[in-house]
Motif scaffolding. Structure first.
Motif, PDB file in Angstrom:
ATOM      1  N   ALA A   1      -0.595  12.522  -2.939  1.00  0.00           N
ATOM      2  CA  ALA A   1      -0.183  13.651  -2.102  1.00  0.00           C
ATOM      3  C   ALA A   1      -0.674  13.470  -0.670  1.00  0.00           C
ATOM      4  O   ALA A   1       0.042  13.777   0.291  1.00  0.00           O
ATOM      5  CB  ALA A   1      -0.734  14.958  -2.688  1.00  0.00           C
TER       6      ALA A   1
ATOM      7  N   TRP B   1      -1.049  10.727   0.882  1.00  0.00           N
ATOM      8  CA  TRP B   1      -0.187   9.731   1.538  1.00  0.00           C
ATOM      9  C   TRP B   1       1.207  10.275   1.826  1.00  0.00           C
ATOM     10  O   TRP B   1       1.967   9.676   2.582  1.00  0.00           O
ATOM     11  CB  TRP B   1      -0.138   8.434   0.726  1.00  0.00           C
ATOM     12  N   ALA B   2       1.540  11.396   1.186  1.00  0.00           N
ATOM     13  CA  ALA B   2       2.808  12.052   1.515  1.00  0.00           C
ATOM     14  C   ALA B   2       2.583  13.134   2.557  1.00  0.00           C
ATOM     15  O   ALA B   2       3.474  13.937   2.834  1.00  0.00           O
ATOM     16  CB  ALA B   2       3.443  12.629   0.251  1.00  0.00           C
TER      17      ALA B   2
ATOM     18  N   ALA C   1      -0.061  15.516   2.702  1.00  0.00           N
ATOM     19  CA  ALA C   1      -0.756  16.758   2.328  1.00  0.00           C
ATOM     20  C   ALA C   1      -2.246  16.687   2.639  1.00  0.00           C
ATOM     21  O   ALA C   1      -2.841  15.615   2.641  1.00  0.00           O
ATOM     22  CB  ALA C   1      -0.569  17.032   0.843  1.00  0.00           C
TER      23      ALA C   1
ATOM     24  N   TYR D   1       2.421   8.442   7.196  1.00  0.00           N
ATOM     25  CA  TYR D   1       2.694   8.925   5.833  1.00  0.00           C
ATOM     26  C   TYR D   1       3.914   8.230   5.247  1.00  0.00           C
ATOM     27  O   TYR D   1       4.729   7.655   5.961  1.00  0.00           O
ATOM     28  CB  TYR D   1       3.021  10.416   5.819  1.00  0.00           C
ATOM     29  N   PHE D   2       4.078   8.432   3.973  1.00  0.00           N
ATOM     30  CA  PHE D   2       5.355   8.101   3.329  1.00  0.00           C
ATOM     31  C   PHE D   2       6.431   8.973   3.982  1.00  0.00           C
ATOM     32  O   PHE D   2       6.188  10.147   4.282  1.00  0.00           O
ATOM     33  CB  PHE D   2       5.328   8.448   1.837  1.00  0.00           C
ATOM     34  N   GLY D   3       7.594   8.394   4.175  1.00  0.00           N
ATOM     35  CA  GLY D   3       8.717   9.189   4.659  1.00  0.00           C
ATOM     36  C   GLY D   3       8.834   9.256   6.169  1.00  0.00           C
ATOM     37  O   GLY D   3       9.703   9.948   6.686  1.00  0.00           O
ATOM     38  N   GLU D   4       7.946   8.565   6.888  1.00  0.00           N
ATOM     39  CA  GLU D   4       7.990   8.609   8.351  1.00  0.00           C
ATOM     40  C   GLU D   4       8.634   7.368   8.964  1.00  0.00           C
ATOM     41  O   GLU D   4       8.682   7.240  10.180  1.00  0.00           O
ATOM     42  CB  GLU D   4       6.575   8.774   8.921  1.00  0.00           C
ATOM     43  N   GLY D   5       9.063   6.439   8.101  1.00  0.00           N
ATOM     44  CA  GLY D   5       9.758   5.257   8.611  1.00  0.00           C
ATOM     45  C   GLY D   5       8.863   4.109   9.043  1.00  0.00           C
ATOM     46  O   GLY D   5       9.317   3.194   9.728  1.00  0.00           O
TER      47      GLY D   5
ATOM     48  N   GLY E   1       7.167   2.126   6.897  1.00  0.00           N
ATOM     49  CA  GLY E   1       7.118   1.067   5.886  1.00  0.00           C
ATOM     50  C   GLY E   1       5.685   0.690   5.544  1.00  0.00           C
ATOM     51  O   GLY E   1       5.309  -0.480   5.543  1.00  0.00           O
ATOM     52  N   ILE E   2       4.857   1.696   5.247  1.00  0.00           N
ATOM     53  CA  ILE E   2       3.429   1.434   5.021  1.00  0.00           C
ATOM     54  C   ILE E   2       3.186   0.867   3.631  1.00  0.00           C
ATOM     55  O   ILE E   2       3.955   1.084   2.696  1.00  0.00           O
ATOM     56  CB  ILE E   2       2.577   2.719   5.207  1.00  0.00           C
ATOM     57  N   LEU E   3       2.095   0.118   3.513  1.00  0.00           N
ATOM     58  CA  LEU E   3       1.655  -0.388   2.214  1.00  0.00           C
ATOM     59  C   LEU E   3       0.238   0.138   1.968  1.00  0.00           C
ATOM     60  O   LEU E   3      -0.704  -0.256   2.657  1.00  0.00           O
ATOM     61  CB  LEU E   3       1.662  -1.924   2.186  1.00  0.00           C
ATOM     62  N   VAL E   4       0.109   1.029   0.984  1.00  0.00           N
ATOM     63  CA  VAL E   4      -1.204   1.525   0.573  1.00  0.00           C
ATOM     64  C   VAL E   4      -1.740   0.485  -0.406  1.00  0.00           C
ATOM     65  O   VAL E   4      -1.159   0.286  -1.476  1.00  0.00           O
ATOM     66  CB  VAL E   4      -1.066   2.910  -0.104  1.00  0.00           C
TER      67      VAL E   4
ATOM     68  N   GLU F   1      14.041   5.442   4.750  1.00  0.00           N
ATOM     69  CA  GLU F   1      12.686   5.917   5.102  1.00  0.00           C
ATOM     70  C   GLU F   1      12.124   6.877   4.053  1.00  0.00           C
ATOM     71  O   GLU F   1      10.928   7.175   4.065  1.00  0.00           O
ATOM     72  CB  GLU F   1      12.653   6.550   6.498  1.00  0.00           C
TER      73      GLU F   1
ATOM     74  N   SER G   1       9.931  -3.608   1.954  1.00  0.00           N
ATOM     75  CA  SER G   1       9.691  -3.231   3.356  1.00  0.00           C
ATOM     76  C   SER G   1       9.601  -1.716   3.537  1.00  0.00           C
ATOM     77  O   SER G   1       9.108  -1.256   4.551  1.00  0.00           O
ATOM     78  CB  SER G   1      10.796  -3.791   4.250  1.00  0.00           C
TER      79      SER G   1
ATOM     80  N   ASP H   1       8.228   2.202   2.308  1.00  0.00           N
ATOM     81  CA  ASP H   1       6.884   2.664   1.963  1.00  0.00           C
ATOM     82  C   ASP H   1       6.528   2.309   0.521  1.00  0.00           C
ATOM     83  O   ASP H   1       7.354   2.463  -0.388  1.00  0.00           O
ATOM     84  CB  ASP H   1       6.792   4.192   2.128  1.00  0.00           C
ATOM     85  N   SER H   2       5.302   1.868   0.333  1.00  0.00           N
ATOM     86  CA  SER H   2       4.901   1.490  -1.017  1.00  0.00           C
ATOM     87  C   SER H   2       3.397   1.629  -1.186  1.00  0.00           C
ATOM     88  O   SER H   2       2.657   1.745  -0.215  1.00  0.00           O
ATOM     89  CB  SER H   2       5.322   0.049  -1.316  1.00  0.00           C
TER      90      SER H   2
ATOM     91  N   GLY I   1       1.991  12.925  -7.345  1.00  0.00           N
ATOM     92  CA  GLY I   1       1.367  13.633  -6.233  1.00  0.00           C
ATOM     93  C   GLY I   1       2.185  13.495  -4.964  1.00  0.00           C
ATOM     94  O   GLY I   1       2.402  14.472  -4.233  1.00  0.00           O
TER      95      GLY I   1
ATOM     96  N   LEU J   1      11.067  12.754  -0.701  1.00  0.00           N
ATOM     97  CA  LEU J   1      10.872  11.335  -1.013  1.00  0.00           C
ATOM     98  C   LEU J   1      11.594  10.962  -2.305  1.00  0.00           C
ATOM     99  O   LEU J   1      11.666  11.755  -3.237  1.00  0.00           O
ATOM    100  CB  LEU J   1       9.378  11.022  -1.152  1.00  0.00           C
TER     101      LEU J   1
END
Lengths: 375, 270
Positions: free
Chosen positions: A67, A69-70, A72, A218-222, A224-227, B48, B67, B69-70, B84, B92
């Protein structure tokens, strides 16, 4: 607008978290933390947040990380046995530098122990239970009001340093009803998460700013992150070489230790010129405070040093507060834990452990009886 | 260099991937990405908003090559992490990709409860019947009697039927494909991405290096042919036909298709 309510620390934490902007809570029932969860289950959805009971504490902490990372502001709450299950998730949050707040309401262990009663025996668990190199802030209130205030502060530290923060209370505080001033969202300082300052193609998720904490997308912001849970470089790429690994873990630790000014916070009561200083924290400090007043009435120069953050250990603050002291008493409701840190820092002083195990709260007379043997 | 049509979904500078020659995971990932691309081109999905969450294992490494989000998280915990994320931001499109050990072994409890909640996720389980990354230990899907490094006298256990497990909990979509039939993976993924609630796709996949070689398949092609032979497509199969049986083979197909409200709808988040 602020308002006053008569509530215990568990509820004060829930209120503090909501004032700080909590939007996601996942948990699993456990005594003595369940009523915090139940209170949020009623209140948080009214404010547009989400509260979910997961299948266990492992699921809860991982949902909280997801959450965060999304986008919250996320929290969970548990007690020793549940914290044990959350430890691998705590490690993931530390490695991925995930801002979240983990409330641990101490009870008596080991194992199932005494679920409804208190001790202070988990002060090492919250700091050292995960594997690998790390440091994690641990805040420790002594009242319901402070539980509210430190819940806000815990979120602020989490956001400022992109780190999990532990808010450590106990079964006695959890259910001690007190007057609490509940400040409104606009009356408290809120530290915001730092967004990326680069476009996605240049943004590195683990690249530290000057204060060693990285910015967060965050996720969804474009972006392309890798946690990444593997040891990684600034881009998040797995780097199993000594140089990259050492750089990472040194930064993960230094990020907390070098920013201790954001975390360290001590209350000192009559320590100036004191011959004897009592080091005590959390619910036990309330009795220690009574002991200081009792001994002062008898003309003894006694003071109280009460950290509101146990970790990182504020060595300088303690040294300063004990400059004049001949003896330092470390009063804990366990068999002697923080006393080792105090001994390490105050090498040339007489440090005396006062270990009073009491499933309620160590009463002042038990503490003063022990201390009087050394006066 | 001319770009592959799916390159936009991959961090090409991180290639070549770690998967062994003959491994099916790359085939599965490519088929999943083709389905995603179809949905994106149709305007039904925004790149995205895609999130791929994985745990630990060979399959889990997929997260580091995409490429979008992951998250490459910890062993068994991809499903709660993904839950979560989805609950915090319902926009998403969250997918979980994991091996059979990751999803049905250490993560089995999370799988059961996510299916029961009809959590709005698509979970792909790559079944290779062995713990491959750690060198060939017994998996919850290993056929009875089979040699593994931790069952040297043969596996005494019954393999889990994850299709039934997930179906009985109320998941909206339950299908089984195989990397020997990549068109099915693509078709099932495409369908799952258009649904709400819990969607589960099992993908049988050969592990020639750690599974095949240990049980006497000297050549990756031999194991591939064996798995292809054992995989039988059936339109609308029943749950009674869903056992994973090394001797008699297994059925590929869509076992469950329901349109029950997903978790987000149930809590009023949509």
């Amino acid at each position: 607008m602020s308002r006053c309510e008569y509530i215990p620390a568990n509820i004060a934490i829930a209120e503090g978290a909501m004032a700080a902007g909590l939007s996601f809570f996942a948990g699993y029932p456990i005594t003595p933390a369940s009523d915090l969860f139940e209170y949020l289950a009623e209140k948080l959805p009214e404010r547009g947040g989400v509260v979910v009971q997961f299948e266990d504490e492992i699921g809860s902490i991982n949902a909280v990380i997801g959450a965060a990372w999304a986008g919250a502001k996320a929290m969970t709450a548990t007690s020793g046995p549940g914290f044990s299950l959350m430890v691998e998730g705590l490690g993931l949050a530390i490695m991925t530098e995930t801002p979240l707040v983990l409330v641990d309401v101490m009870r008596a262990g080991p194992s199932t122990g005494v679920p409804t009663k208190t001790t202070q025996s988990d002060v090492y668990q919250v700091r050292f239970a995960a594997h690998g190199e790390y440091s994690v802030p641990v805040l420790v209130p002594w009242s319901a009001q402070e539980a509210f205030d430190l819940a806000v502060k815990a979120f602020n530290i989490a956001e400022a340093l992109r780190t999990p923060v532990i808010l450590l209370t106990d079964a006695a505080l959890a259910h001690t009803w007190e007057r609490v001033e509940i400040k409104g969202h606009d009356e408290i300082e809120i530290v915001k998460r730092r967004p990326p300052c680069n476009p996605p193609e240049k943004f590195k998720l683990y690249e530290p700013c000057k204060d060693l904490a990285p910015r967060m997308a965050y996720f969804g912001e474009g972006y392309g992150i890798l946690v990444e849970s593997l040891a990684h470089d600034e881009e998040g790429y797995y780097s199993p070489n000594t140089e990259a690994y050492e750089r990472l873990v040194r930064r993960l630790v230094a990020k907390i230790e070098r920013n201790s000014h954001l975390i360290a916070d001590n209350e000192e009561y009559l320590t100036r010129g004191a011959e004897y200083v009592i080091y005590a924290y959390g619910s036990t400090a309330r009795s220690a405070y009574a002991v200081v007043k009792e001994l002062r009435r008898e003309g003894l120069r006694v003071g109280l040093f009460r950290p509101r953050a146990l970790w990182p250990f504020d060595a300088e603050g303690l040294k300063k507060a004990t400059e004049s002291a001949k003896k330092v008493f470390v009063v804990e409701n366990n068999l002697g834990k923080m006393v080792r840190e105090v001994e390490r820092v105050l090498k040339n002083k007489e440090v005396i452990p006062i270990n009073v195990i009491d499933l309620e709260v160590p009463p002042p007379d038990k503490i003063s009886e022990e201390i009087r043997r050394w006066l | 260099m001319s770009a592959h049509p799916l390159d936009k979904y991959l961090v090409t500078k991180r290639l070549p991937h770690i998967w062994c020659p003959g491994c099916g995971i790359g085939v599965a990932l490519a088929a999943i990405l083709r389905a995603i691309d179809r949905r994106v081109r149709e305007g039904a999905l925004k790149p995205e908003n895609l999130v791929m969450v994985t745990g630990i294992g060979c399959t889990a490494r997929a997260a580091i090559y995409v490429s979008f989000d992951s998250a490459h998280t910890i062993h068994g915990r991809a499903i709660p992490f993904a839950s979560g994320a989805k609950l915090a931001n319902p926009k998403l499109e969250v997918m979980v990709l994991g091996g059979d050990g990751d999803i049905a072994g250490i993560g089995g409890n999370h799988l059961l409860h996510a299916a029961r909640r009809n959590m709005d996720l698509t979970v792909f389980m790559i079944t290779n019947m062995v713990y491959a990354m750690t060198g060939g230990q017994v998996a919850p899907t290993t056929p009875t009697g089979m040699y593994t490094t931790t069952t040297p006298k043969g596996n005494p256990e019954t393999p889990v039927n994850v299709i039934k497990l997930v179906a009985y909990q109320g998941a909206n979509y339950v299908a089984r494909a195989s990397t020997t039939h990549p068109a099915l993976i693509e078709r099932y993924t495409y369908r799952a991405l258009g649904m709400e609630g819990f969607r589960f796709i099992e993908i049988i996949s050969p592990c020639p290096e750690i599974f095949g070689r240990h049980i006497g398949f000297r050549d990756p092609v031999e194991l591939y042919e064996e798995i292809k032979k054992k995989s039988k497509y059936k339109p609308k199969p029943s749950l009674e036909e869903s056992d994973l049986d090394w001797e008699r083979g297994w059925v590929l197909g869509e076992f469950i298709e329901r349109n029950e409200p997903g978790y987000l709808k149930r809590i009023g988040r949509v």
